[in-house]
Motif scaffolding. Structure first.
Motif, PDB file in Angstrom:
ATOM      1  N   PHE A   1      33.050  44.601  34.262  1.00 23.11           N
ATOM      2  CA  PHE A   1      33.785  44.220  35.468  1.00 23.11           C
ATOM      3  C   PHE A   1      35.269  44.033  35.147  1.00 23.11           C
ATOM      4  CE2 PHE A   1      35.597  40.737  37.978  1.00 23.11           C
ATOM      5  CZ  PHE A   1      35.501  41.272  39.251  1.00 23.11           C
ATOM      6  N   CYS A   2      35.563  43.278  34.096  1.00 26.26           N
ATOM      7  CA  CYS A   2      36.959  43.022  33.731  1.00 26.26           C
ATOM      8  C   CYS A   2      37.673  44.291  33.272  1.00 26.26           C
ATOM      9  CB  CYS A   2      37.034  41.937  32.663  1.00 26.26           C
ATOM     10  SG  CYS A   2      36.555  40.311  33.283  1.00 26.26           S
ATOM     11  N   THR A   3      36.945  45.185  32.638  1.00 25.88           N
ATOM     12  CA  THR A   3      37.526  46.464  32.242  1.00 25.88           C
ATOM     13  C   THR A   3      37.882  47.284  33.481  1.00 25.88           C
ATOM     14  OG1 THR A   3      36.271  46.463  30.170  1.00 25.88           O
ATOM     15  CG2 THR A   3      37.107  48.592  30.936  1.00 25.88           C
ATOM     16  N   ALA A   4      36.991  47.315  34.442  1.00 22.24           N
ATOM     17  CA  ALA A   4      37.226  48.093  35.669  1.00 22.24           C
ATOM     18  C   ALA A   4      38.406  47.555  36.469  1.00 22.24           C
ATOM     19  CB  ALA A   4      35.963  48.098  36.527  1.00 22.24           C
ATOM     20  N   TYR A   5      38.598  46.246  36.462  1.00 19.38           N
ATOM     21  CA  TYR A   5      39.653  45.622  37.275  1.00 19.38           C
ATOM     22  C   TYR A   5      40.779  45.045  36.427  1.00 19.38           C
ATOM     23  CZ  TYR A   5      36.555  46.376  41.163  1.00 19.38           C
ATOM     24  OH  TYR A   5      35.755  46.974  42.108  1.00 19.38           O
ATOM     25  N   LYS A   6      40.954  45.605  35.242  1.00 15.86           N
ATOM     26  CA  LYS A   6      41.971  45.125  34.309  1.00 15.86           C
ATOM     27  C   LYS A   6      43.359  45.091  34.936  1.00 15.86           C
ATOM     28  CE  LYS A   6      44.064  46.267  29.866  1.00 15.86           C
ATOM     29  NZ  LYS A   6      44.013  47.145  28.695  1.00 15.86           N
ATOM     30  N   SER A   7      43.713  46.099  35.699  1.00 16.97           N
ATOM     31  CA  SER A   7      45.061  46.148  36.267  1.00 16.97           C
ATOM     32  C   SER A   7      45.296  45.025  37.272  1.00 16.97           C
ATOM     33  CB  SER A   7      45.332  47.508  36.918  1.00 16.97           C
ATOM     34  OG  SER A   7      44.480  47.710  38.025  1.00 16.97           O
TER      35      SER A   7
ATOM     36  N   LEU B   1      31.280  33.908  38.114  1.00 18.98           N
ATOM     37  CA  LEU B   1      30.201  33.290  37.350  1.00 18.98           C
ATOM     38  C   LEU B   1      28.963  34.170  37.471  1.00 18.98           C
ATOM     39  CD1 LEU B   1      28.737  30.861  35.954  1.00 18.98           C
ATOM     40  CD2 LEU B   1      28.561  29.827  38.209  1.00 18.98           C
ATOM     41  N   PHE B   2      28.794  35.077  36.519  1.00 18.76           N
ATOM     42  CA  PHE B   2      27.640  35.966  36.567  1.00 18.76           C
ATOM     43  C   PHE B   2      26.430  35.245  35.986  1.00 18.76           C
ATOM     44  CE2 PHE B   2      30.229  40.181  36.490  1.00 18.76           C
ATOM     45  CZ  PHE B   2      30.565  39.977  37.812  1.00 18.76           C
ATOM     46  N   THR B   3      25.438  35.082  36.816  1.00 19.80           N
ATOM     47  CA  THR B   3      24.262  34.299  36.436  1.00 19.80           C
ATOM     48  C   THR B   3      23.031  35.164  36.268  1.00 19.80           C
ATOM     49  OG1 THR B   3      23.587  33.907  38.722  1.00 19.80           O
ATOM     50  CG2 THR B   3      25.138  32.342  37.761  1.00 19.80           C
ATOM     51  N   ASN B   4      22.078  34.605  35.559  1.00 20.74           N
ATOM     52  CA  ASN B   4      20.752  35.188  35.479  1.00 20.74           C
ATOM     53  C   ASN B   4      19.896  34.380  36.448  1.00 20.74           C
ATOM     54  OD1 ASN B   4      18.240  36.147  34.879  1.00 20.74           O
ATOM     55  ND2 ASN B   4      18.238  35.465  32.749  1.00 20.74           N
TER      56      ASN B   4
ATOM     57  N   LEU C   1      27.869  40.785  40.910  1.00 22.33           N
ATOM     58  CA  LEU C   1      28.853  41.860  40.865  1.00 22.33           C
ATOM     59  C   LEU C   1      29.409  42.202  42.249  1.00 22.33           C
ATOM     60  CD1 LEU C   1      30.353  43.976  39.202  1.00 22.33           C
ATOM     61  CD2 LEU C   1      28.379  45.485  39.480  1.00 22.33           C
ATOM     62  N   ALA C   2      28.553  42.247  43.258  1.00 18.47           N
ATOM     63  CA  ALA C   2      29.014  42.624  44.603  1.00 18.47           C
ATOM     64  C   ALA C   2      30.048  41.634  45.135  1.00 18.47           C
ATOM     65  CB  ALA C   2      27.827  42.732  45.559  1.00 18.47           C
ATOM     66  N   SER C   3      29.762  40.341  45.014  1.00 19.35           N
ATOM     67  CA  SER C   3      30.716  39.353  45.530  1.00 19.35           C
ATOM     68  C   SER C   3      31.976  39.311  44.657  1.00 19.35           C
ATOM     69  CB  SER C   3      30.069  37.969  45.648  1.00 19.35           C
ATOM     70  OG  SER C   3      29.578  37.510  44.415  1.00 19.35           O
ATOM     71  N   ALA C   4      31.847  39.540  43.365  1.00 12.92           N
ATOM     72  CA  ALA C   4      33.022  39.570  42.495  1.00 12.92           C
ATOM     73  C   ALA C   4      33.949  40.721  42.870  1.00 12.92           C
ATOM     74  CB  ALA C   4      32.590  39.690  41.039  1.00 12.92           C
ATOM     75  N   GLU C   5      33.385  41.871  43.157  1.00 14.74           N
ATOM     76  CA  GLU C   5      34.217  43.004  43.567  1.00 14.74           C
ATOM     77  C   GLU C   5      34.929  42.721  44.878  1.00 14.74           C
ATOM     78  OE1 GLU C   5      31.510  46.390  43.275  1.00 14.74           O
ATOM     79  OE2 GLU C   5      32.413  46.860  41.325  1.00 14.74           O
ATOM     80  N   MET C   6      34.244  42.095  45.817  1.00 14.71           N
ATOM     81  CA  MET C   6      34.891  41.754  47.093  1.00 14.71           C
ATOM     82  C   MET C   6      36.056  40.790  46.866  1.00 14.71           C
ATOM     83  SD  MET C   6      33.373  43.587  49.270  1.00 14.71           S
ATOM     84  CE  MET C   6      34.064  42.931  50.751  1.00 14.71           C
ATOM     85  N   LEU C   7      35.855  39.794  46.017  1.00 14.94           N
ATOM     86  CA  LEU C   7      36.928  38.830  45.760  1.00 14.94           C
ATOM     87  C   LEU C   7      38.105  39.456  45.024  1.00 14.94           C
ATOM     88  CD1 LEU C   7      35.024  35.526  44.921  1.00 14.94           C
ATOM     89  CD2 LEU C   7      36.379  36.057  46.951  1.00 14.94           C
TER      90      LEU C   7
END
Length: 138
Positions: free
Chosen positions: A18-24, A77-80, A110-116
């Motif tokens: 996730f952080c790699t994809a949104y690094k910029s 906060l990526f949870t199991n 992941l879905a909510s993180a991408e939206m934020l």
């Protein structure tokens, strides 16, 4: 903005991706993470990261305290979900409660993180800067 990252062991690789994809987008903000998660993100992306204690040493509590003092603007906060009934699950629920009490956006998948992060990129979360400034906390 100040962004905190926490991830269960089984979700750390997803957090790195996730952080790699949104690094910029993330590179324009102050980043905080628990020790292991933060080190993995730093090594993979080169993003500067303030490393807090590890989860076992109280990193979750450090994040919660920063939320309470209005020093964190966004939490990823990526949870199991299968382990939410354990002791770790109580820490996660506590972090979610801190975010809810203090109007801090939180993503637990992941879905909510991408939206934020896309909202962050558009400026949709700029109100957090105004709110923090009004409280004279920084």
């Amino acid at each position: 903005m100040n962004i905190a990252f926490l991830a269960h062991d089984k979700k750390k690789e997803l957090m790195v991706q996730f952080c790699t994809a949104y690094k910029s987008v993330l590179s324009r903000h102050n980043l905080f993470a628990t020790a292991t998660t933060g080190k993995l993100i730093q090594d993979a992306t080169g993003l500067p990261m303030t490393l807090l204690l590890s989860h076992r040493q109280g990193g979750h509590q450090q994040v919660n305290a920063r939320i309470a003092y209005n020093e964190i603007d966004l939490v990823v906060l990526f949870t199991n979900p299968d382990s939410l009934e354990s002791c770790d699950g109580q820490l996660i629920l506590e972090t979610i409660r801190f975010c809810d009490r203090n109007n801090v956006p939180i993503a637990t998948n992941l879905a909510s993180a991408e939206m934020l992060v896309l909202g962050l990129q558009r400026g949709d979360l700029d109100w957090r800067e105004v709110a923090r400034g009004r409280n004279n906390v920084r």
